[in-house]
Design a protein around this motif. Structure first.
Motif, PDB file in Angstrom:
ATOM      1  N   SER A   1      41.107  32.995  32.559  1.00 13.99           N
ATOM      2  CA  SER A   1      41.610  34.490  32.553  1.00 13.99           C
ATOM      3  C   SER A   1      40.284  35.196  31.630  1.00 13.99           C
TER       4      SER A   1
ATOM      5  N   GLU B   1      45.336  33.928  35.385  1.00 19.02           N
ATOM      6  CA  GLU B   1      45.262  35.294  34.763  1.00 19.02           C
ATOM      7  C   GLU B   1      46.214  35.362  33.482  1.00 19.02           C
TER       8      GLU B   1
ATOM      9  N   GLU C   1      39.626  38.615  42.776  1.00 17.67           N
ATOM     10  CA  GLU C   1      39.758  38.524  41.425  1.00 17.67           C
ATOM     11  C   GLU C   1      38.528  38.279  40.487  1.00 17.67           C
TER      12      GLU C   1
ATOM     13  N   ARG D   1      39.474  39.828  36.946  1.00 21.56           N
ATOM     14  CA  ARG D   1      40.792  39.400  36.409  1.00 21.56           C
ATOM     15  C   ARG D   1      40.586  37.942  36.103  1.00 21.56           C
TER      16      ARG D   1
END
Lengths: 294, 294
Positions: free
Chosen positions: B170, B232, B248, B253
DNA sequence: TAGTAAAATAATATGATATTATTAAATATA
DNA sequence: TATATTTAATAATATCATATTATTTTACTA
């Protein structure tokens, strides 16, 4: 691409092998292989993949198989139908008849023939002799039954049966009680008769003039049933075919008169075109007419 | 009875004469006459009356004409469809793909191929590599795109593209800010990973053990999207193909981690049966894959 | 009454589609 | 592992279906 190759193709699909199909079709394996090859070359597609020793249809093969089966079904149906026609299990025969025959004889002829041969379509037309003759020449009917004379030399005329016309009167008419009636007596009567062009009228007038019998026509009706009713009502006397008055004579409502020394004779004829092919059904119908089994 | 004779027959009907049909079909009149005669003998019916010099259909002739026309339409349609298939105006190609490829690459491959070749049906199956291999051997797909190794010697394997797996975390994970991360550090992390049998997991475990890096698995999810959401949410770190995380990474993210000295490399492969016929469509699809125009 | 056109017929040529014989490849069997 | 057995492809040849050419018949036309 032809029917043979499609048949080979579907059989190969059914059997899953060329040699299996060959056995089923009573031919050799190379012939089968070659037929498939020719199909593939002609259509420019591959029909089979040979995966794991098995023949497997490609996509174009699947599509072709669908069509081949549908085509095969249609062809089979066509052949079966033609066979039915050849065997008279189905068929069609177009009849034409002149007015008197069409009204008083044809219904029973067709009924009895239809009973013997099921699924045979027998459309019929009723009109005067000239119109029936024209229909034959135009090939819009196959066989005609007529009372009048035929003029075209392309039409074959065969005698069907003898017919006789009779003078008729009401049971209340003075003639009804008398035994012998001289033809000259008719000049006093109100004569009701069919229109010009009618076969019945033609025979009446010809016969009368042949015997030099004077007469005068009072009423003209283009309908035999109407004439019979008028005579029953004692409006006058008339002349009609014997086949038109069977019921009325039997029940006594009308009376048949025999003029001394005068008969109104004519023949009913079967007619058909000289070039007409005589199918089995055609011959059967002629035979049925002549047998008189109705 | 065959297509040729039916074609001759319908042409004779259209022309109303044998010689007219002969001219139209670029053949001689006796050939036409003979074909009609053969039809008549074979089916045991007369097809034409010759009345007034004109050829007129008999009843069986009319019935046969109906069938002949319907058969002809079907045959034409079949030929036209096969031509369409040969020209790739229509067709079908069954694709199978393993999970990652099927999810992240195949949709765009199929979309762009479908744009180039309209009316081509491309059904596809997504399953693990072993299942895709089995489908190929059973001929239930034509082409496979897989990430794992293939065992059957009947299947041809061609490299499609290189793929690399990356450790992801993340944006809130401590690793996200660091530049250099030693692979040993992973032993402290909560590792989320795909189930046993997944190609992704296989590459991860093989590579880790090759480098003797200790690790322990915390969560197992059989769904890459679920894994990405979990990462995430900073529940742990994972390893996924680069093709699964383009969005992503771009949006920030998720963060790609490069372990020093360790790369998780593998190849995507195109597979097909060695006995498979290479149709034009098949070759076009392979060409499309290799062109990378999507 | 000859001339024209369509179709039937017969003889022959051509082409499509068989068969036979052989080879190749893949399986099954000893 | 070698040896039958099965299946299909290939090549040479035979046979059959279907064409053509030549001719006759028939009916219609000028």
């Amino acid at each position: 691409m032809n029917f043979r190759k499609l048949k080979v193709f579907t059989t190969v699909c059914d059997c899953g092998s060329m040699s299996g199909a060959a056995k089923k079709l009573y031919m050799t394996q190379p012939a089968v292989s070659q037929a498939i090859l020719e199909l593939e070359e002609e259509l420019d597609v591959h029909l089979f993949d040979r995966i794991n020793k098995k023949l497997l249809l490609t996509y174009p093969g699947e599509v072709l198989l669908e069509y081949a089966r549908r085509i095969h079904v249609l062809v089979e149906e066509a052949q079966s139908t033609m066979k039915d026609i050849a065997n008279m299990n189905t068929g069609k025969l177009r009849i034409g008849a002149s007015t008197t025959i069409g009204t008083y004889l044809l219904p029973e002829i067709i009924r009895s023939f239809g009973q013997k041969y099921k699924n045979i379509d027998i459309p019929f037309a009723i009109d005067n002799t000239g119109a029936i003759e024209k229909m034959l020449l135009e090939n819009s009917i196959d066989i005609g039954l007529v009372e009048g004379p035929i003029h075209s030399k392309d039409i074959i005329v065969k005698p069907y049966m003898d017919d006789e016309l009779f003078i008729i009167c009401s049971k209340n008419h003075p003639w009804a009680a008398r035994k012998r009636i001289g033809p000259g007596t008719i000049s006093d009567q109100n004569i009701i008769i069919r229109e010009q062009g009618s076969g019945t009228r033609e025979v009446f007038e010809n016969t009368m003039s042949k015997h030099n019998i004077p007469y005068s026509i009072k009423h003209v009706l283009n309908n035999t049933e109407a004439i019979k009713k008028a005579v029953e009502a004692n409006i006058g006397v008339s002349v009609v075919s014997e086949i038109a008055i069977k019921e009325e004579i039997k029940s006594g409502r009308l009376v048949k008169i025999n003029f001394e020394g005068v008969r109104f004779l004519r023949k009913f004829n079967i007619i058909y075109h000289k070039d007409k092919y005589h199918s089995k059904l055609f011959e059967e119908f002629l035979g049925h007419l002549c047998s008189g089994n109705f």
